[in-house]
Design a protein around this motif. Structure first.
Motif, PDB file in Angstrom:
ATOM      1  N   UNK A   1      43.506  -9.624  43.119  1.00 49.24           N
ATOM      2  CA  UNK A   1      42.712 -10.603  44.058  1.00 49.24           C
ATOM      3  C   UNK A   1      43.827 -12.084  44.397  1.00 49.24           C
ATOM      4  N   UNK A   2      43.323 -12.511  42.908  1.00 57.42           N
ATOM      5  CA  UNK A   2      44.851 -14.073  43.020  1.00 57.42           C
ATOM      6  C   UNK A   2      45.819 -14.314  42.833  1.00 57.42           C
ATOM      7  N   UNK A   3      46.467 -12.653  42.704  1.00 56.17           N
ATOM      8  CA  UNK A   3      47.272 -12.399  42.616  1.00 56.17           C
ATOM      9  C   UNK A   3      48.454 -12.653  44.596  1.00 56.17           C
ATOM     10  N   UNK A   4      47.269 -11.970  44.885  1.00 56.64           N
ATOM     11  CA  UNK A   4      47.833 -11.345  46.844  1.00 56.64           C
ATOM     12  C   UNK A   4      47.410  -9.846  47.013  1.00 56.64           C
ATOM     13  N   UNK A   5      47.242  -9.588  45.883  1.00 58.27           N
ATOM     14  CA  UNK A   5      46.851  -7.552  45.696  1.00 58.27           C
ATOM     15  C   UNK A   5      45.820  -7.803  46.979  1.00 58.27           C
ATOM     16  N   UNK A   6      45.414  -6.219  48.045  1.00 62.06           N
ATOM     17  CA  UNK A   6      44.454  -6.106  48.827  1.00 62.06           C
ATOM     18  C   UNK A   6      43.329  -5.816  47.752  1.00 62.06           C
ATOM     19  N   UNK A   7      41.973  -6.350  48.312  1.00 58.83           N
ATOM     20  CA  UNK A   7      41.188  -5.789  47.798  1.00 58.83           C
ATOM     21  C   UNK A   7      40.555  -4.916  47.883  1.00 58.83           C
ATOM     22  N   UNK A   8      40.818  -4.293  49.162  1.00 56.71           N
ATOM     23  CA  UNK A   8      40.029  -2.253  49.565  1.00 56.71           C
ATOM     24  C   UNK A   8      41.040  -1.889  48.632  1.00 56.71           C
ATOM     25  N   UNK A   9      42.311  -2.417  48.384  1.00 55.53           N
ATOM     26  CA  UNK A   9      42.839  -1.347  47.275  1.00 55.53           C
ATOM     27  C   UNK A   9      42.682  -1.321  46.113  1.00 55.53           C
ATOM     28  N   UNK A  10      42.168  -2.369  45.839  1.00 53.06           N
ATOM     29  CA  UNK A  10      41.687  -2.366  44.192  1.00 53.06           C
ATOM     30  C   UNK A  10      40.572  -1.437  44.313  1.00 53.06           C
ATOM     31  N   UNK A  11      39.617  -1.627  45.187  1.00 54.25           N
ATOM     32  CA  UNK A  11      38.173  -1.680  45.124  1.00 54.25           C
ATOM     33  C   UNK A  11      37.943  -0.031  44.918  1.00 54.25           C
TER      34      UNK A  11
END
Length: 119
Positions: A73-83
């Motif tokens: 997330x801190x690197x800019x990845x979308x949180x919905x995709x990681x979740x």
């Protein structure tokens, strides 16, 4: 750093149950393989069309290999995709909503303005 590439990894792995299991079983190997085979393939194009310049940074590789959703997330990845990907990988190891609550607690220290998640 490529937020696009991080999101592309999370999106494509999450959409394929076999890749989800491969990533769960061998994160480092899957990240290396995916970067070599898929990072430069263009989405929704024939297999012959490729770019040549996309690659993860060392920090991105580390976060992906360690399933570090806070760093992603801190690197800019979308949180919905990681979740959604991490639910597919880890929810089975927890009771109802336990993983989602732990995910949220791990992100609780973050406050607006959040990192830009636009690609």
């Amino acid at each position: 750093m490529s937020k696009y590439l991080l999101d592309k990894f999370l999106f494509t792995v999450d959409r394929d149950p076999e890749l989800v299991e491969r990533y769960r079983a061998d994160a480092a190997g899957t990240v290396t393989w995916w970067e070599q085979e898929y990072a430069n393939k263009l989405l929704n194009c024939t297999s012959d069309e490729r770019s040549t310049w996309l690659a993860f940074t060392d920090e991105e590789r580390r976060a992906l290999r360690e399933y570090d959703h806070v760093a992603l997330f801190e690197l800019g990845a979308h949180p919905f995709l990681t979740l959604t990907l991490f639910i597919a990988m880890f929810e089975r190891d927890h009771g109802p909503l336990e993983y989602q609550k732990a995910y949220g607690r791990a992100m609780a220290h973050l406050h607006p303005p959040y990192p830009d998640i636009a690609t």
